[in-house]
Design an enzyme around this catalytic site. Sequence first.
Site, short mmCIF file in Angstrom:
data_model
loop_
_atom_site.label_atom_id
_atom_site.label_comp_id
_atom_site.label_asym_id
_atom_site.label_seq_id
_atom_site.Cartn_x
_atom_site.Cartn_y
_atom_site.Cartn_z
N HIS A 17 41.52 4.79 -9.65
CA HIS A 17 42.00 3.42 -10.14
C HIS A 17 42.86 3.63 -11.32
CE1 HIS A 17 38.14 1.52 -8.58
NE2 HIS A 17 38.75 2.11 -7.65
N ASP A 31 25.11 -2.41 0.95
CA ASP A 31 24.98 -1.14 1.69
C ASP A 31 23.92 -0.71 2.31
OD1 ASP A 31 27.48 -0.85 0.50
OD2 ASP A 31 26.67 0.50 -1.01
N HIS A 64 25.35 -0.33 -3.44
CA HIS A 64 25.45 -1.73 -3.36
C HIS A 64 24.50 -2.31 -2.88
CE1 HIS A 64 30.01 -0.62 -3.62
NE2 HIS A 64 30.02 -1.46 -4.34
N ASP A 120 40.86 6.47 -2.01
CA ASP A 120 39.44 7.03 -2.03
C ASP A 120 39.49 8.18 -1.20
OD1 ASP A 120 38.67 4.84 -3.65
OD2 ASP A 120 37.66 4.01 -2.20
N GLU A 130 37.20 5.68 -12.54
CA GLU A 130 37.62 6.22 -11.19
C GLU A 130 38.93 6.93 -11.08
OE1 GLU A 130 36.47 4.30 -7.59
OE2 GLU A 130 38.42 4.75 -6.69
N GLU A 166 33.76 -0.72 -14.40
CA GLU A 166 34.58 0.46 -13.63
C GLU A 166 35.82 -0.26 -13.67
OE1 GLU A 166 33.17 1.89 -9.86
OE2 GLU A 166 35.34 1.75 -9.19
N ASP A 179 44.33 1.94 -2.99
CA ASP A 179 43.10 2.92 -3.37
C ASP A 179 42.76 3.59 -2.09
OD1 ASP A 179 40.95 3.62 -4.61
OD2 ASP A 179 39.79 1.64 -4.38
C1 XLS Z 1 36.34 -0.19 -5.09
C2 XLS Z 1 35.49 0.37 -6.21
C3 XLS Z 1 33.94 0.24 -5.81
C4 XLS Z 1 33.06 0.32 -6.90
C5 XLS Z 1 31.60 -0.05 -6.91
O1 XLS Z 1 37.57 0.22 -5.52
O2 XLS Z 1 35.78 1.69 -6.24
O3 XLS Z 1 33.41 0.94 -4.75
O4 XLS Z 1 32.94 1.71 -7.30
O5 XLS Z 1 31.57 -1.44 -6.58
CA CA Z 2 34.60 3.09 -7.51
CA CA Z 3 38.10 3.05 -5.13
#
Ligand code: XLS
Ligand code: CA
Ligand code: CA
Length: 438
Positions: free
Chosen positions: A271, A104, A101, A309, A268, A232, A307
Amino acid sequence: MSEIFANIPTIPYEGPKSTNPLAFKFYDADRIVLGKPMREHLPVAMAWWHNLCACGTDIFGRETADKSFGAEKGTMEHAKAKVDAGFEFMQKLGLRYFCFHDVDLVPEADDIKETNRRLDEISDYILEKMKGTDIRCLWGTANLTGNPRYMNGAASSNSADVFCFAAAQVKKALDLTVKLGGRGYVFWGGREGYETLLNTDVKFEQENIAALMHMAVDYGRSIGFTGDFYIEPKPKEPMKHQYDFDAATAIGFLRQYGLDKDFKLNIEANHATLAGHTFQHDLRIAAINGMLGSIDANQGDLFLGWDTDEFSYDVYETTMCMLEVIKAGGLTGGFNFDAKTRRPSYTPEDMFHAYILGMDAFALGLLKAAAIIEDGRIDRFVAERYASYKTGVGARIRSGETTLEELAAYADKLGKPDLPGSGRQEYLESIVNCLLFS
Ligand code: XLS
Ligand code: CA
Ligand code: CA
């Protein structure tokens, strides 16, 4: 330049019997699987945000990990130290891609002109670093969620001024993506959604989101971006209801607003499961619509409604993922490890262990998916299951030659159909287990 991860070697492949924590057990970049090297099946990317920025904060606790990389945080020296750390990390693991991003990369300033100046400086530095390596950008994006101005969304904000700032960030993030040779550009509609319909005009907001995406396509193409744009999907978090709920919803949106030629999906895992689907379901929906572009490779916790991750370890899931990817003919993007170590895994070694875990899990998934394809029993079963459409009335249904009247007359004549063949789910599941564990 001094090494940042001085006690970590380049990570070798040592095979499944290895007990070396800093070695791959299954990810063997050069191994040929279904006619091409593993590294081509698995273009793995480092997520700048989790790997180089996130330090383990959660809503109840402060940072646990030190990612200053020897520089004072919040400075351009720190931004450059993150680049140094990131490139050393990628090179030691044999990663060829990164995703980012805008914010980042540099600390965001109060004035967007200064933020953009910092982005120019850091992207020059990254370009310099890329020279002599095979590391490239997989995709870039703009963070349109973090700054308080985006509290009501970015393109879906009620404020036209906020819309303009979102547009300015997208424009700059596209410039950076093109400058760094990115294969894709992502829109994750984090706050493009709503909390209550009492204050929200959904149609108006969706039209505005589509308008921003159209402008992004026009601008991107005008500066030479030939890659894919991606949506996404994610159903919720941070908003209660997000417009890009899942693959099917996002595809409908792209088609409705004439964006489907330029966009694909970035699916993802975490998600998809938040949307109440399996990861494989959303991959399949994207693939059958010709829109499987890229993957955010992670894993959620099915006991939790948010989420998490996590780095993937569930080989059943990675196998089903790789089956979909192979059958779709691969990705135009790659596998972005949008994943973070758990908060108590706060040391630099943990960053490496996490990527070894994730890369090994997808490598195993690839090997097992190839085994399922080569075995052929499941594919043959599915083909055979629809055999009644190969001849007679079934063939006429498929070719579109028949009518409701003709089919009703056919049913009348038959009186009662035979039961459809057994679904044989348990038998098929046992085949998968045999192939996974033999
Ligand atoms: C958040 C998202 C984010 C996207 C990019 O849940 O996964 O990180 O991948 O903005
Ligand atoms: Ca993501
Ligand atoms: Ca995520």
